[in-house]
Design a protein around this motif. Structure first.
Motif, PDB file in Angstrom:
ATOM      1  N   GLN A 138       0.828  -1.201   0.000  1.00 46.88           N
ATOM      2  CA  GLN A 138       0.000   0.000   0.000  1.00 46.88           C
ATOM      3  C   GLN A 138       0.868   1.259   0.000  1.00 46.88           C
ATOM      4  O   GLN A 138       0.609   2.206  -0.751  1.00 46.88           O
ATOM      5  CB  GLN A 138      -0.929   0.015   1.213  1.00 46.88           C
ATOM      6  CG  GLN A 138      -1.794   1.275   1.309  1.00 46.88           C
ATOM      7  CD  GLN A 138      -2.511   1.402   2.652  1.00 46.88           C
ATOM      8  OE1 GLN A 138      -2.246   0.653   3.589  1.00 46.88           O
ATOM      9  NE2 GLN A 138      -3.424   2.349   2.756  1.00 46.88           N
ATOM     10  N   SER A 142       1.111   4.070  -3.016  1.00 49.58           N
ATOM     11  CA  SER A 142       0.834   5.479  -2.747  1.00 49.58           C
ATOM     12  C   SER A 142       2.001   6.359  -3.167  1.00 49.58           C
ATOM     13  O   SER A 142       1.812   7.427  -3.769  1.00 49.58           O
ATOM     14  CB  SER A 142       0.527   5.670  -1.263  1.00 49.58           C
ATOM     15  OG  SER A 142       0.256   7.018  -0.969  1.00 49.58           O
ATOM     16  N   ASP A 148      -4.098   5.649  -2.979  1.00 50.81           N
ATOM     17  CA  ASP A 148      -4.022   5.028  -1.655  1.00 50.81           C
ATOM     18  C   ASP A 148      -5.249   4.144  -1.448  1.00 50.81           C
ATOM     19  O   ASP A 148      -6.332   4.645  -1.129  1.00 50.81           O
ATOM     20  CB  ASP A 148      -3.940   6.114  -0.580  1.00 50.81           C
ATOM     21  CG  ASP A 148      -3.531   5.549   0.781  1.00 50.81           C
ATOM     22  OD1 ASP A 148      -3.564   4.314   0.943  1.00 50.81           O
ATOM     23  OD2 ASP A 148      -3.176   6.346   1.667  1.00 50.81           O
TER      24      ASP A 148
END
Length: 268
Positions: A138, A142, A148
């Motif tokens: 993650q 991002s 995100d």
């Protein structure tokens, strides 16, 4: 060791089309040959190509490409739905995005597609209880793509995220099948509350650029959320909402808003 016959015999028209596109791209621009061979033509299937792209893009001094490739290969081998969803995403982008002229493009160039496929690996890790690795994916997504998506969120197949800048999808959010999101969309919470706190987006929904859908609310199937809207209450199926805060301004206008991609309000 030879692959099982079931794998050798498997037909994948999406992958066949991608490889044809790749060969043509190399003929058209030989300087792209190294990249296209590494990402596409050196692989025997879509899942292998996606695994390579995942590892090549997300690797850093903190996590090597070899380790990330092993993680992605394990995910794709354990869960066949990952590559099935990727095929559906590719077809969705090709059919809905007028800037997409070949199935090859999302795999190589479109950060929305690449970010969603990385999320799918992170979600698989989350489901296996490997939360720290999921958080790492993650974080890298991002950093790389400005998208995100929490690995615990659930996202269906046939997803198109157009332009894909500044997308946020929270931990308890769910997104149905055949949904289209434009840039700067947030599916977020309304404060510091814990528990189930994020939106539930139905199938076939179109969410316009800059829209914010906040809280544990439902956006019904085949609805449209106008660009720049702030949605704080449930949206019935097959409606168009707009404004700050958003209110119903009409019908959705068609049976598949996410496919038609018509963001105009055709009022009386």
């Amino acid at each position: 060791m030879a692959e099982p016959k079931s794998k050798i015999a498997r037909v994948d028209p999406v992958w066949d089309e991608i490889t044809r596109d790749a060969h043509q791209a190399v003929r058209d621009e030989p300087l792209m040959g190294g990249l296209i061979h590494a990402c596409i033509l050196h692989h025997r299937s879509l899942d292998r190509a996606l695994s390579y792209r995942f590892a090549a893009k997300l690797s850093s001094n903190e996590m090597s490409m070899v380790i990330l490739r092993e993680i992605a290969d394990q995910a794709f081998e354990a869960d066949l739905s990952l590559v099935e969803s990727a095929r559906a995403d590719l077809v969705a982008i090709y059919e809905r995005d007028p800037a997409c002229h070949r199935l090859l493009q999302p795999v190589l160039y479109f950060k929305g597609f690449q970010a969603v496929q990385a999320y799918r690996v992170a979600h698989w890790l989350w489901q296996q209880g490997r939360h720290d690795l999921a958080y790492f994916v993650q974080m890298r997504v991002s950093e790389l793509y400005s998208i995100d998506i929490h690995p615990a969120a659930t996202v269906g197949k046939g997803i198109m995220i157009d332009h894909a800048h500044s997308i946020v999808i929270g931990e308890t959010a769910s997104v149905g099948d055949n949904v289209s999101l434009l840039h700067s969309v947030t599916l977020g919470g309304t404060g510091k509350e814990d528990g189930d706190r994020h939106p539930k987006i139905g199938n076939g929904v179109l969410i316009g650029a800059g829209a914010k859908v906040l809280g544990n609310i439902t956006v019904g199937h085949c609805s449209r959320v106008a660009a720049g809207s702030v949605v704080l209450q449930d949206v019935p199926p097959c409606k168009t909402v707009a404004g700050v805060p958003a209110r119903i301004v009409g019908e959705a206008g068609c049976d598949q808003p996410s496919v038609k991609m018509d963001q105009m309000f055709h009022g009386k």
